[in-house]
Scaffold this active site. Structure first.
Site, PDB file in Angstrom:
ATOM      1  N   TRP A   1       0.810  -1.223   0.000  1.00  0.00           N
ATOM      2  CA  TRP A   1       0.000   0.000   0.000  1.00  0.00           C
ATOM      3  C   TRP A   1       0.841   1.271   0.000  1.00  0.00           C
ATOM      4  O   TRP A   1       0.485   2.261  -0.625  1.00  0.00           O
ATOM      5  CB  TRP A   1      -1.014  -0.011   1.150  1.00  0.00           C
TER       6      TRP A   1
ATOM      7  N   ASP B   1      -1.275   6.611   6.452  1.00  0.00           N
ATOM      8  CA  ASP B   1      -2.406   5.794   6.015  1.00  0.00           C
ATOM      9  C   ASP B   1      -2.626   4.730   7.083  1.00  0.00           C
ATOM     10  O   ASP B   1      -1.884   3.753   7.167  1.00  0.00           O
ATOM     11  CB  ASP B   1      -2.086   5.153   4.661  1.00  0.00           C
TER      12      ASP B   1
ATOM     13  N   LYS C   1     -12.507  -1.417   7.678  1.00  0.00           N
ATOM     14  CA  LYS C   1     -11.790  -2.390   8.502  1.00  0.00           C
ATOM     15  C   LYS C   1     -12.211  -2.238   9.965  1.00  0.00           C
ATOM     16  O   LYS C   1     -13.007  -3.018  10.468  1.00  0.00           O
ATOM     17  CB  LYS C   1     -10.288  -2.222   8.313  1.00  0.00           C
TER      18      LYS C   1
END
Ligand code: PLP
Length: 364
Positions: A105, A175, A199
């Site tokens: 990511w 992030d 999440k």
């Protein structure tokens, strides 16, 4: 079979398990909410009832994370990936920005950053195939960078870190899609934290931003309004129609976390779950293996491989039959992955480790 029995243990990386209590509340309120004569899905975001919900959700999040007053909280859209682009657009258009690469990511964020800014790799653990975090002494930070971008939890590689060198005046943008709310956090160490909701926060469609208000002054006035963090902050995240149902559910998740005992309690449970699963992997005599350096093993996403990959399909089929869902690893790394977000109870991890032990005995 009643609804409770039918719910399996869900180890999905996202969209992920939500607390059952929250889903039941939403179920009860689905047709009529707070005496409004309609569902929250059917009401204006500018109406009194929704405005109150929005305030309550933000206040609850602020209590959980002890968000300082000089930080804004925004409830936006676009998934975390829209923000890979919006971050450089708002803070570093044509300027320099540092990225620390620790997995899939952060690499994606860096590549997107490079389309808009002079993105530079300040440190990378790619050479290790992302099983560790670059040692601080190897971080080559640019004091003139507009920001340093970190990904404290790599959802796919299962690498997590919460410490970083003192970065001076350069704001840290993190992030935290797959770790926010999993443990207490010192918000002040960050210029901006962002997280896709699907999440630990709520359903997909919502992205949470927590950012120092002074940074908003850097957003170029020439940006289209809808891409400007400053405009979103000025309008209280209601520049356009926000994802109201996702916001509503996120508020319920925050309240649920508060009722459970807050982030200290989440930390206690998450540590326990991670310990259980890593112990099962490490104690399997090599039948299962997690490649991540122990100091950087994620509490939230635990990838593991079977020594004999020809057993993968059977493992997944049998797991499913035991009510253990979504254990297939991400296509980028293969193998298995169990995501242990807040809504996954310790009992689910016990069920998983029992199954893994039994499977290893039968096939080892
Ligand atoms: C750490 C991290 N960042 C970014 C993303 C991308 O999020 P989205 O699909 O919401 O854009 C994910 C998705 O799993 C993620 O785990």
């Amino acid at each position: 079979m009643n609804a409770i029995v039918a719910r399996a243990h869900n180890f999905s990386a996202g969209p992920a398990a939500l607390p059952e209590e929250v889903l039941r509340e939403a179920q009860e309120e689905l047709l009529e909410w707070r005496g409004e004569g309609a569902s929250v899905l059917e009401l204006s975001h500018r109406g009194k009832a929704f405005m109150r919900l929005a305030e309550e959700a933000e206040a609850s999040l602020r209590r959980l994370l002890a968000v300082p007053e000089d930080y804004a909280v925004l409830f936006l859209q676009g998934g975390a990936r829209l923000h890979f682009a919006l971050i450089p657009m708002n803070f570093a258009a044509g300027a320099r920005a540092d990225y620390v690469l620790t997995g899939y990511w952060s690499e994606k964020a860096f590549k997107e950053g490079g389309r808009i800014s002079e993105a530079r790799v300040a440190a990378s653990s790619k050479h290790s195939r992302y099983v560790t975090v670059p040692s601080f002494s190897a971080w080559d930070l640019d004091p003139g960078a507009a920001y340093v971008h970190l990904t404290p939890n790599e959802t796919i590689h299962g690498v997590e870190f919460h410490d970083f060198p003192d970065l001076g005046a350069v704001p840290v943008i993190a992030d935290m899609s797959s770790t926010l709310l999993s443990r207490p956090l010192e918000v002040r160490r960050y210029g901006m934290i962002y997280a896709g909701a699907q999440k630990n926060i709520g359903p997909a469609g919502l992205v949470l931003l927590i950012l120092r208000r002074d940074l908003l002054e850097r957003c170029p006035a020439t940006l289209p309004e809808i891409l400007s963090y400053r405009r979103h902050a000025e309008e209280g995240s209601m520049l356009n129609t926000p994802p109201t149902f996702a916001w509503y559910l996120a508020g319920k998740v925050f309240a649920w976390i508060e009722r459970q005992g807050g982030l200290e309690e989440m930390e206690r449970r998450n540590r326990r779950k991670a310990e259980l699963l890593y112990a099962a992997i490490d104690g399997s005599g090599g039948f299962y293996r997690n490649p991540v350096e122990p100091a950087f093993r994620s509490w939230m996403n635990v990838p593991f491989i079977l020594a004999d990959p020809s057993l993968d399909e059977l493992f997944l089929r049998e797991a499913q039959a035991h009510g253990l869902l979504a254990l297939k690893g991400h296509r980028a790394v293969g193998g298995m992955r169990a995501s242990l977000y807040n809504a996954v109870p310790v009992a689910a991890v016990e069920a998983l480790t029992d199954f893994m032990g039994d499977f290893a005995r039968r096939h080892g």
